[in-house]
Scaffold this active site. Sequence first.
Site, PDB file in Angstrom:
ATOM      1  N   GLU A  51      -1.434 -17.525 -16.642  1.00  0.00           N
ATOM      2  CA  GLU A  51      -0.820 -16.105 -16.644  1.00  0.00           C
ATOM      3  C   GLU A  51       0.664 -15.876 -17.169  1.00  0.00           C
ATOM      4  O   GLU A  51       1.357 -16.963 -17.107  1.00  0.00           O
ATOM      5  CB  GLU A  51      -1.160 -15.541 -15.130  1.00  0.00           C
ATOM      6  N   ASP A  76      -6.844   0.443  -1.334  1.00  0.00           N
ATOM      7  CA  ASP A  76      -6.005  -0.332  -2.351  1.00  0.00           C
ATOM      8  C   ASP A  76      -6.229  -1.681  -2.352  1.00  0.00           C
ATOM      9  O   ASP A  76      -5.900  -2.505  -1.588  1.00  0.00           O
ATOM     10  CB  ASP A  76      -4.361  -0.114  -1.879  1.00  0.00           C
ATOM     11  N   SER A  93      -6.853  -4.884  -5.319  1.00  0.00           N
ATOM     12  CA  SER A  93      -6.450  -5.648  -6.432  1.00  0.00           C
ATOM     13  C   SER A  93      -7.515  -5.297  -7.411  1.00  0.00           C
ATOM     14  O   SER A  93      -8.974  -5.801  -6.917  1.00  0.00           O
ATOM     15  CB  SER A  93      -5.915  -6.805  -6.390  1.00  0.00           C
ATOM     16  N   ALA A  94      -7.354  -5.216  -8.829  1.00  0.00           N
ATOM     17  CA  ALA A  94      -8.286  -5.277  -9.825  1.00  0.00           C
ATOM     18  C   ALA A  94      -8.824  -6.893 -10.006  1.00  0.00           C
ATOM     19  O   ALA A  94      -9.711  -7.131 -10.472  1.00  0.00           O
ATOM     20  CB  ALA A  94      -7.994  -4.644 -10.959  1.00  0.00           C
ATOM     21  N   ASP A  95      -7.882  -7.877  -9.280  1.00  0.00           N
ATOM     22  CA  ASP A  95      -8.417  -9.247  -9.625  1.00  0.00           C
ATOM     23  C   ASP A  95      -9.768  -9.480  -9.116  1.00  0.00           C
ATOM     24  O   ASP A  95     -10.471 -10.237  -9.553  1.00  0.00           O
ATOM     25  CB  ASP A  95      -7.410 -10.032  -8.924  1.00  0.00           C
ATOM     26  N   LYS A 138      -2.355 -13.626  -2.448  1.00  0.00           N
ATOM     27  CA  LYS A 138      -0.996 -13.533  -2.330  1.00  0.00           C
ATOM     28  C   LYS A 138      -0.491 -13.174  -0.808  1.00  0.00           C
ATOM     29  O   LYS A 138      -1.351 -12.480  -0.041  1.00  0.00           O
ATOM     30  CB  LYS A 138      -0.419 -12.529  -3.435  1.00  0.00           C
TER      31      LYS A 138
END
Length: 812
Positions: A54, A170, A172-174, A191
């Site tokens: 990334e 909320d 993450s799109a991950d 994370k």
Amino acid sequence: MLQASFRGIFTNQRLISLRKASSLSAARGRRAPIDVHPEVEDALATGKPVVALESTIITHGMPYPTSLEMAQSVERIVRSTGSIPATIAVIAGRIKIGLHPAELERLADQHSNPTAVKLSRRDIAAAIALKKDGGTTCCSTLIFAALAGIKVFATGGLGGVHRGGEKTMDVSADLHELTRCPVGLVSAGVKSILDIRRTLEYLVWLLKMFEEFISNSFTQETLGVPVVSYAETHDFPAFYSGRSGFESPWRINDPRTAAQILHTHWQLGMSNGALFAVPIPAEYEAVGSALQEAVEQAVRESEEQNISELTQGKSLASNIALVENTALVGGRIAVEYAKIAGDRHDQDQCYPVTGKPDEPHSASDVASSGTTDDFKGQPLPNASLVVVGCAAVDITSQPLTDSDLGHQSTFPGKVSMSLGGVGRNIAEAAHRVLSSHSDESSAATLLVSLVGDDSFGRLLSEETRMLGMRTDGLISVRGGRSSVCSLLLEGSGALRAGVADMDLVRNMDGHVAREFILAHKPKLLAVDGNLSPDTLKVVVSECSRNGVDIFLFVHIHVTIKGAANNTSKFSEPTSVVKSASILPAIAGNLDQLAWSPITFASPNLLELAHLYQQAQLLNLTSHDRWWQVLDSLGLGSKFRTDLDLLSRREASSHDTSRGNLAFLVEKGVAQMAINLLPFFRHLVIKCGDLGVVVVMCFTGDDAAESSWSTESTNHHKRYVVSHSPTSGDIVVLQHFPAMQLPSDALVNTTGAGDSLVGALLAALVQSPKAFHSTISLQRTIDVAQHAALLSLQSPLAVSPLLSSLHGKLSHQ
């Protein structure tokens, strides 16, 4: 879509992984703004291991220059495992799969480039439309890795459920991207500022949801993402710490098993990814507790950016360490995956061809319809280089052992299929070199060939389009059989027998080529020796009659000169039998032309001898024009003495076993070349491991303007120069030693000569005066030989790495 799959086995490197490449090829076919680094493209095409990386960590994760040093270190670590790094980003609105060093620095230097944005799935299209620079997150990197067919992605930490996410939703799109991208994500867990427990629960919930509610609307979805600890225990790591207090449902501790998980996904047609959680190196575990406490404190203060301050910078060192560690593990997994994929012999290779087959085109159709593709939303520009020749499908069969070869029976072995044809190979090589020079040059090369309205023809058209080449020169012939060459090799690799069905192209009407000459008026026209003598006559005559008045300098690199002509022509003999097909066309134009009817020819030693013999049989060497040209050259005893001295030089300064250049005299190579100069102005003679011999003739203004006018014979630099005392004509003969190739690096000899010629053509389009000085000629032949060297090391006829030669061309 082709109705049949072509079953078989590609060579050990697997000529092309078409299932992996299909999405990328389809995107390129739609002219998506995607640039694949040549090294990455070569690796993907030949089954070498690749690791995606990334770039948000470069643009937003660390301060400069630490960000750049980290990125460079991670790429070095990936390389140390035997894998190819593919750092993914968006630069100036173009998706980059693999970055050049300058591009890495551009992203890392936030002071010089403060507008780089952070790109998740929702941001991609807008950033591209606005020509932005951007660092890809886990989410968008997964998307592009899957698009390119990259199976392993190494990063620092995965996104997940934010703290309080049970109320805010909320997430993450991950996590969602992992359910639809078949990529193994190697990270140090989730994370540290996120809610690890709820992230793992969310992944399990996704799994259960899909299992419970799978229906027609979910038929294209995956059933979940396996979470696997890559460690000695089931402990799920907590980014800075090897233990989060939670466990993964699965545990492995070797790259082979990880690769088998990914490969099993592929075998079963599953489109989901897998999460491999790698704990931070043990030496950083000691500070993990302190770092995690700092994270908790920062979260309480809602100041994520304070973490580094609270830990006196220790978090940055740990962050770098865990990223480097995941890169190491990711590289090893990628290597094992490549081995497994290469060892599997039960895989169907399907060529996805979409859309309706092209309608047949006659010469008049071509003239009236113009181009068929778009270039940045506009009609394609006129091509600078037109290659008229054969586009074919090559099928190669090889038994496991020679003893397997029996009569009237089948036998186990390998069957591979790839695009081929000398004209097509040359066009691809030229396209790769030219298109990497600038976006505008991507449409500079036009291949003109006939294809049948059969499966092979659709394959040729679609795969050519997917290479980024223009296809408006591929003419579909109703009821025609596309050109196919089927070869049977012995177990050792030597040719046993073969069948070549090339009648379609061999019988091409010369007026088809004529229409493209009139429509494009190219700088350079490359003619394949496979064409019939009648077609070649039309091509030579048409180039003689038609002027390309926008190229005033074109006569400097020797043109087919008529009353108003400025189109250069490059003749590429393709076999000993057919290499002399051009001679009747030459004979028909000798009386009308002031000088050599063909600008360039690139025979090998056998083809040179055949051309010379056929020229004699056709009485071309007794033609008045032939005598006039040879007399004007004024070659005398000094030239013969200089040539004799040159012939005593070693053929290679690195390998004495190759002997000297005596073959120039003893085999009559120099004599034959000189005697062919009235027909071919520049001869580029391919001598295999003995290198390349260039024999050139400059007359009139060409001689006066060339820097060869001030040169004299220099045996140290391997050239002989003769100046005619009467006409001022110049003859140059120069030898270029073959570039070194390690014996264990040779993979395939199929397209090496074609790659050399294609690179030569690209150089001449870029610099028409390339042959006019010692320095530019040396650079041109170096580029051409380098192209051949790259293709010798690739299982493909034309190595994708030819795209990396643009830097060498730019110095012309």
